[in-house]
Design a protein around this motif. Structure first.
Motif, short mmCIF file in Angstrom:
data_model
loop_
_atom_site.label_atom_id
_atom_site.label_comp_id
_atom_site.label_asym_id
_atom_site.label_seq_id
_atom_site.Cartn_x
_atom_site.Cartn_y
_atom_site.Cartn_z
N LYS A 1 72.83 34.31 -15.35
CA LYS A 1 71.98 35.39 -14.87
C LYS A 1 72.81 36.48 -14.18
O LYS A 1 72.58 37.68 -14.38
CB LYS A 1 70.92 34.84 -13.89
N LYS A 2 73.79 36.07 -13.40
CA LYS A 2 74.65 37.04 -12.71
C LYS A 2 75.42 37.89 -13.72
O LYS A 2 75.55 39.11 -13.56
CB LYS A 2 75.64 36.30 -11.79
N THR A 3 75.92 37.23 -14.77
CA THR A 3 76.68 37.95 -15.79
C THR A 3 75.79 38.94 -16.53
O THR A 3 76.19 40.10 -16.78
CB THR A 3 77.27 36.95 -16.80
N ILE A 4 74.58 38.51 -16.89
CA ILE A 4 73.65 39.38 -17.62
C ILE A 4 73.19 40.52 -16.72
O ILE A 4 73.02 41.66 -17.17
CB ILE A 4 72.47 38.56 -18.16
N ASN A 5 73.01 40.24 -15.45
CA ASN A 5 72.62 41.29 -14.51
C ASN A 5 73.69 42.37 -14.42
O ASN A 5 73.40 43.57 -14.39
CB ASN A 5 72.35 40.69 -13.13
N HIS A 6 74.95 41.94 -14.40
CA HIS A 6 76.06 42.90 -14.36
C HIS A 6 76.06 43.77 -15.63
O HIS A 6 76.27 44.99 -15.56
CB HIS A 6 77.39 42.16 -14.23
N ALA A 7 75.82 43.14 -16.79
CA ALA A 7 75.78 43.88 -18.05
C ALA A 7 74.62 44.88 -18.06
O ALA A 7 74.74 45.97 -18.63
CB ALA A 7 75.64 42.91 -19.22
N THR A 8 73.52 44.51 -17.42
CA THR A 8 72.37 45.42 -17.32
C THR A 8 72.74 46.66 -16.51
O THR A 8 72.44 47.80 -16.90
CB THR A 8 71.18 44.71 -16.65
N VAL A 9 73.40 46.43 -15.39
CA VAL A 9 73.83 47.55 -14.54
C VAL A 9 74.78 48.46 -15.31
O VAL A 9 74.68 49.70 -15.24
CB VAL A 9 74.50 47.02 -13.26
N GLU A 10 75.70 47.87 -16.06
CA GLU A 10 76.65 48.66 -16.84
C GLU A 10 75.94 49.46 -17.94
O GLU A 10 76.31 50.59 -18.23
CB GLU A 10 77.70 47.73 -17.47
N SER A 11 74.92 48.88 -18.55
CA SER A 11 74.16 49.58 -19.59
C SER A 11 73.41 50.77 -19.01
O SER A 11 73.35 51.85 -19.62
CB SER A 11 73.19 48.62 -20.27
N ILE A 12 72.83 50.58 -17.84
CA ILE A 12 72.12 51.69 -17.18
C ILE A 12 73.10 52.80 -16.82
O ILE A 12 72.82 53.99 -17.03
CB ILE A 12 71.39 51.18 -15.92
#
Length: 454
Positions: free
Chosen positions: A428-439
């Motif tokens: 979840k932490k990894t996916i959350n970081h990827a979400t922030v990067e996508s935004i």
């Protein structure tokens, strides 16, 4: 078979060029009715294309061409399997949408069945889209039928009357063109039964020349409208403490059809072929005291466990369910199959309509639906606990918590359930970081385009 990815993976493993081309030649010969010379030419061309893209200088366009890699695979995290992993990724998708400067009445942040926008100050437009069940690729009529029905349901439960269907179909390079025609016929069967026209679509190959085989994927979308700006969408967020939860008979859709095919219960397929759910929704959308109907949803996303959990998260309210009432509202042939196969009926899509209504209106609504041959009853109530509880016929109560995946309903799903282990919290932490990067990437690209053209 994705031959482009095959070459990329072998390159990453530093395999010799000739070895890669020879292996790929054998694979292409297996799928294609061509000679060895032609197969080798194709293999060499694919290799050269991949080499060009892999060696592309990304210095100036790095942000545009790269994506935030998580090293977490779809199946590994349960994306598309209607459990905790799937719900979490959908929540992250919603965060990107939430961070976008546009307006809507209902969008994916609500985790609802469809989205709603308001046109001027006159009426609401509702949209929804559903992808075909991945295991129905060899049964295109059923794939088209159940996907069309599902997307119409998603529009109906938002309080809108569906007005149009759109189709998208992708067939791999070796697929029989007849699949496209049969898929379209399945959509049109639902179209005719509901009098909602199929008006447009798209037909493409999966991966163009780079994917071998005959796999069929696609989606059906629907558009609905509400004529009065005073009519609120039947979003989950409108549920109120003290409301009763009604449920219509669950005869199943794409998931139950898949279960019946791959577990050798062919007689169950016919039970799923109906449009009763849509008829029920249309009756309720035209109900005189429609304001007494606070929310509607279809029981599909990981079964009643998954949908209840989403309602809990969206509203902050709780749900108290009665197991015996739910059991009595599952089509007997569907229920017996699930029972025989030890598949949790609460954790799989049964395609019932869940209706959340004010208590004083519940009897009238139940009577209306039953009179129209749509079996309906009370299955629970909205509470203030913030959680979902299930009460059995003996009065025993337990909390229902979504599993990592929906109930395994095919033999292969049961095997995968037994071997896949993930560190959910760390992922979840990894996916959350990827979400922030996508935004962040979206914001930067939007700013660049605006600065250039505005």
């Amino acid at each position: 078979m994705d031959i482009e990815e095959f070459v990329k993976k072998n390159m990453r493993q530093q395999k010799d060029e000739n070895e890669i081309i020879e292996k790929l030649t054998t694979i292409i010969e297996y799928y294609k009715n061509i000679n060895s010379k032609q197969a080798k030419l194709l293999s060499k061309t694919v290799y050269d294309e991949v080499k060009t893209t892999e060696n592309l200088d990304k210095t100036e366009l790095k942000k545009l061409l790269d994506y935030p890699k998580t090293n977490i695979h779809m199946g590994e995290f349960g994306v598309g399997s209607r459990g905790q992993g799937d719900f979490y990724v959908h929540n992250q998708i919603a965060q990107i949408i939430k961070n976008t400067d546009t307006s809507s009445i209902v969008n994916p942040t609500a985790q609802d069945d469809g989205g709603v926008v308001k046109v001027e100050d006159t009426y609401y437009i509702t949209t929804a889209i559903d992808g075909i069940h991945s295991r129905l690729s060899d049964y295109p009529f059923l794939a088209g039928f159940h996907t069309a029905r599902a997307t119409l349901r998603d529009v109906c439960v938002m309080g809108a009357n569906p007005v149009a269907l759109i189709s998208d179909i992708h067939l791999a390079d070796d697929g029989d063109v007849g699949k496209i025609l049969d898929y379209t016929a399945g959509i049109c069967a639902v179209s005719e039964l509901t009098q909602v026209p199929l008006v447009s679509g798209s037909t493409l190959r999966i991966g163009g020349d780079m994917v071998l085989g005959d796999r069929l994927v696609g989606a059906v979308g629907a558009v609905g409208a509400v004529g009065s700006s005073n009519t609120l969408p039947k979003a989950r967020s409108n549920a109120k403490e003290g409301d009763l939860i009604l449920m219509t008979e669950g005869c199943g859709g794409g998931t139950i059809t898949t279960t019946s095919i791959y577990n050798n219960y062919p007689e169950v397929i016919k039970e799923t072929l109906n449009v009763q759910f849509i008829k029920a929704s249309q009756l309720l959308n035209n109900y005189p005291s429609e304001d007494k109907i606070h929310a509607m949803t279809d029981i599909t996303n990981g079964g009643i466990i998954g949908d209840s959990n989403e309602i809990n998260k969206t509203t902050g309210l709780g749900i108290h369910l009665y197991s015996e009432n739910i059991k009595n509202l599952i089509n007997s042939k569907v229920y017996n199959m699930l029972d025989d196969l030890d598949i949790d009926v609460l954790g799989v899509s049964v395609d019932s309509l869940m209706i959340i209504v004010s208590e004083e209106e519940s009897d009238t609504i139940i009577r209306l639906l039953n009179e129209n041959k749509i079996k309906t009853d009370v299955i629970g109530k909205i509470t203030n606990t913030g959680k979902t509880y299930l009460e059995d016929e003996s009065g025993n109560i337990k909390q229902l918590v979504p599993k990592f995946r929906e109930a395994a309903y095919t033999p292969i799903k049961k095997v995968i359930d037994s071997i896949n282990e993930v560190d959910f919290e760390e992922n979840k932490k990894t996916i959350n970081h990827a979400t922030v990067e996508s935004i962040k990437k979206k914001d930067e690209i939007v700013s660049w385009i605006k600065s250039r053209y505005e």
